[in-house]
Scaffold this motif. Structure first.
Motif, PDB file in Angstrom:
ATOM      1  N   ASN A 139     -34.733 -26.565 -36.997  1.00  0.00           N
ATOM      2  CA  ASN A 139     -33.988 -25.893 -37.477  1.00  0.00           C
ATOM      3  C   ASN A 139     -33.952 -24.315 -37.799  1.00  0.00           C
ATOM      4  O   ASN A 139     -34.056 -23.569 -38.679  1.00  0.00           O
ATOM      5  CB  ASN A 139     -33.674 -25.998 -38.936  1.00  0.00           C
ATOM      6  CG  ASN A 139     -32.754 -27.395 -38.833  1.00  0.00           C
ATOM      7  OD1 ASN A 139     -31.929 -27.644 -38.196  1.00  0.00           O
ATOM      8  ND2 ASN A 139     -32.391 -27.793 -40.597  1.00  0.00           N
ATOM      9  N   ALA A 173     -28.869 -27.689 -32.245  1.00  0.00           N
ATOM     10  CA  ALA A 173     -28.041 -28.253 -33.838  1.00  0.00           C
ATOM     11  C   ALA A 173     -27.066 -26.570 -33.728  1.00  0.00           C
ATOM     12  O   ALA A 173     -27.868 -25.508 -33.416  1.00  0.00           O
ATOM     13  CB  ALA A 173     -28.438 -28.305 -34.853  1.00  0.00           C
ATOM     14  N   SER A 208     -25.604 -31.017 -33.049  1.00  0.00           N
ATOM     15  CA  SER A 208     -25.109 -31.098 -34.102  1.00  0.00           C
ATOM     16  C   SER A 208     -24.773 -29.965 -33.979  1.00  0.00           C
ATOM     17  O   SER A 208     -25.050 -28.816 -34.743  1.00  0.00           O
ATOM     18  CB  SER A 208     -26.121 -32.246 -35.240  1.00  0.00           C
ATOM     19  OG  SER A 208     -26.554 -33.078 -34.323  1.00  0.00           O
ATOM     20  N   LEU A 210     -24.216 -29.025 -38.508  1.00  0.00           N
ATOM     21  CA  LEU A 210     -24.565 -29.277 -40.317  1.00  0.00           C
ATOM     22  C   LEU A 210     -24.067 -29.024 -40.602  1.00  0.00           C
ATOM     23  O   LEU A 210     -23.965 -29.558 -41.997  1.00  0.00           O
ATOM     24  CB  LEU A 210     -26.173 -28.624 -40.014  1.00  0.00           C
ATOM     25  CG  LEU A 210     -27.067 -28.808 -38.471  1.00  0.00           C
ATOM     26  CD1 LEU A 210     -28.131 -28.032 -38.707  1.00  0.00           C
ATOM     27  CD2 LEU A 210     -26.838 -30.247 -38.362  1.00  0.00           C
TER      28      LEU A 210
END
Length: 229
Positions: A139, A173, A208, A210
């Motif tokens: 992240n 992501a 993804s 998020l």
């Protein structure tokens, strides 16, 4: 500077003239009008620069100046294109400093982190800007990209445009972000439908989605916090 303008400035005590005051007391002790006066440098006939700055702020407010174009600002009497360019450039430089990323890539641990990262950049935009934060497996923010810029009330985003960027940065992501120029971050049905389409497209590509964060005027809504995704 004309004789009239010099005389008007000399009516102020030297320590209260914006430039001299900044040097003596620091930027934090100047009003918004005084800071703007420094960027403008000179006023117009029979109007000192401090009064001109107050007039501009009364008309546009800081929020309006944050998204104004040089062409629009130059229509104000006493503000030519050269002055307008200086003001807009100064505002943009301040905005960039405000959201400059540190040497180490920021980590997104919450929707608040995402909102804080882009709030100063998006909250005053007059059109919808659809942005994506591209994230690593841990992240860290790899990049933030503007995917599209829409009308006053809508942005148009195609999954192909979003995920092309994600793939090019090898992102694991993404967090979707866009602003509502009205200042109200409440999601519309169109926002919800688009988000679900992008989530489905991301699942197919194993990237993804998020969260989707909508930016308003100093506030935000997170689809993850609301349980929408």
């Amino acid at each position: 500077m004309t004789v009239d303008k010099l005389l008007m400035m000399k009516e102020l005590p030297e320590t209260e003239r914006p430039r001299e005051k900044l040097l003596a007391k620091g930027t934090q002790n100047l009003s918004n009008a005084e800071l703007l006066a420094i960027l403008l440098r000179t006023g117009k006939q029979n109007m000192p620069v401090s009064r001109l700055a107050e007039q501009i702020l009364s008309k546009y407010e800081l929020k309006g100046l944050a998204s104004i174009t040089p062409q629009e600002l130059s229509k104000t009497a006493g503000v030519g294109l050269a002055k307008a360019v200086s003001v807009v450039a100064g505002i943009e430089l301040g905005r960039r400093v405000c959201h400059q990323e540190p040497g180490e890539r920021p980590v997104i641990k919450s929707p608040q982190d995402a909102a804080n990262l882009v709030m100063s950049e998006l909250r005053y935009q007059a059109k919808e800007h659809f942005m994506a934060l591209l994230l690593s497996t841990k992240n860290h923010v790899i990049a933030r990209v503007i995917v599209s810029v829409g009308s006053l009330s809508a942005s148009i985003v195609h999954p192909r445009e979003l995920f092309r960027e994600a793939i090019s940065y090898s992102a694991a992501a993404v967090i979707l972000i866009h602003n509502h120029p009205s200042g109200d971050p409440t999601p519309s049905q169109e926002d919800i439908l688009l988000t679900r389409q992008l989530v489905e497209a991301g699942n197919l590509l194993h990237i993804s989605v998020l969260d989707h964060v909508i930016i308003g005027d100093g506030k935000y809504v997170s689809f993850k916090e609301k349980g929408i995704i």
